[in-house]
Design a protein around this motif. Sequence first.
Motif, PDB file in Angstrom:
ATOM      1  N   UNK A  13     101.558  81.941  11.591  1.00  0.00           N
ATOM      2  CA  UNK A  13     102.271  82.125  10.135  1.00  0.00           C
ATOM      3  C   UNK A  13     103.617  81.832  10.345  1.00  0.00           C
ATOM      4  N   UNK A  14     104.286  82.468  11.461  1.00  0.00           N
ATOM      5  CA  UNK A  14     105.813  82.123  11.862  1.00  0.00           C
ATOM      6  C   UNK A  14     106.029  80.464  11.916  1.00  0.00           C
ATOM      7  N   UNK A  15     105.199  80.108  13.015  1.00  0.00           N
ATOM      8  CA  UNK A  15     105.341  78.741  13.358  1.00  0.00           C
ATOM      9  C   UNK A  15     104.914  77.651  12.152  1.00  0.00           C
ATOM     10  N   UNK A  16     104.313  78.221  11.291  1.00  0.00           N
ATOM     11  CA  UNK A  16     103.853  77.448  10.320  1.00  0.00           C
ATOM     12  C   UNK A  16     104.994  77.071   9.392  1.00  0.00           C
ATOM     13  N   UNK A  17     106.010  77.905   9.146  1.00  0.00           N
ATOM     14  CA  UNK A  17     107.174  77.695   8.530  1.00  0.00           C
ATOM     15  C   UNK A  17     107.728  76.293   9.034  1.00  0.00           C
ATOM     16  N   UNK A  18     107.741  75.965  10.077  1.00  0.00           N
ATOM     17  CA  UNK A  18     108.351  74.663  10.632  1.00  0.00           C
ATOM     18  C   UNK A  18     107.635  73.318  10.220  1.00  0.00           C
ATOM     19  N   UNK A  19     106.600  73.708   9.753  1.00  0.00           N
ATOM     20  CA  UNK A  19     105.601  72.274   9.553  1.00  0.00           C
ATOM     21  C   UNK A  19     106.456  71.715   8.007  1.00  0.00           C
ATOM     22  N   UNK A  20     106.979  72.713   7.418  1.00  0.00           N
ATOM     23  CA  UNK A  20     107.704  72.018   6.024  1.00  0.00           C
ATOM     24  C   UNK A  20     108.770  70.786   6.433  1.00  0.00           C
ATOM     25  N   UNK A  21     109.477  70.729   7.590  1.00  0.00           N
ATOM     26  CA  UNK A  21     110.264  69.869   7.849  1.00  0.00           C
ATOM     27  C   UNK A  21     109.892  68.473   7.788  1.00  0.00           C
ATOM     28  N   UNK A  22     108.665  68.203   8.739  1.00  0.00           N
ATOM     29  CA  UNK A  22     108.228  66.918   8.884  1.00  0.00           C
ATOM     30  C   UNK A  22     107.412  66.432   7.422  1.00  0.00           C
ATOM     31  N   UNK A  23     106.866  67.555   6.645  1.00  0.00           N
ATOM     32  CA  UNK A  23     106.388  67.115   5.390  1.00  0.00           C
ATOM     33  C   UNK A  23     107.463  66.691   4.436  1.00  0.00           C
TER      34      UNK A  23
END
Length: 267
Positions: free
Chosen positions: A132-142
Motif C-alpha cells: 500500500x505504501x509503495x502503491x502511492x508512487x505508482x501515481x507518478x508514471x500514471x
Amino acid sequence: MRTALAIARKELAVAFTTPWAYAVLTAMAALSSFFFVSLLEQFQQVQALAREHGWSRLPPDSIVYRNLTDGVVVQLWGVVLIITLFVAPFLSMRLFAEEKRQKTFALLLTTPVRPVDIVLGKYLGGLGLIFVTLGLTLVFPVLLSVVGSGPSGSALEWPTVLLGYGAVLLWGATCMAVGLFISALTESQMLAAFLTFTVLLPWMLLRGVAQSTAEPLRSFLSYLSFDTQLQGMIQGVLEVQALVFFASVILFSLLLTHRAVEAQRYA
C-alpha cells in the motif's frame, strides 16, 4: 492457509488504526513527490539545453534524458528503493515486537495455531502494508502518461515502467521479510527497526565495498549486493538471477523467523 490469511487481515486492520501507519504513508507520499518534481525539473532543464545546443554537445550521461521513462521514472524508482530502505524497518518493527511488549504473543503461542501460520500471517500483513505504501508512487508514471500522451501514443514505455515497479515491490517484500525476522527476536520496536536498517543498509551498499577488493571476492560481494541485483530490473531488464536471489533471501528470512517462533513456543 486460512488461519494465516486471518492473521494477515488482523495485522492490516490493526496497522491502519494506528497513527504510525498514516505517518509512514504521509512521509512516503511527501518524499516521493519531492523527488518526482525535482527529477521532472531536471529533465526539463536538460531537454531545454539539448534543444539549444544539441544532444551531441551535452555530457554522455545526459542521454538518459532523451525520454521520460529513462529520465524520470527509472530514476524515480531508484530513489524509491532508497526511501523504502528507511521506511520498511518502521513498518516491520511492530509485527512481533509490539505483541511481545503487550504480552499477547505468549497467549498466541498457547493457541492451536501453527508457527508457520503465524509467520505467514504476519508476513502477508506486513506485505500488504508495504505494498500500500509503495502503491502511492505508482501515481507518478500514471500522471506522466496522462499529461504526456499525444497522437503518437503514451509518453512512457510501460513495460520498462512496470518491470521497474516490480523491482520496487520485490525490494519492499525483501525488506519486510528481513524486518519480520528481526522483529521476532526482540520486544523493542525501535531496536527492531534499528537492527533491520543496520542489516539492510550495508547489504545494499555491498557493491561499493566490492570495488575495493580483488577477484574472485569482488564478483562474489557484487553478486550478494541488493543494489547490483536491482539495477537491471529498475531499468526494464528482466533477470531470472535477480528473481531467484530475492526469492532465496525472502524464504531464508521466513525460515529463520519460523525457527525463532518455534523456539519461543517450546521455550
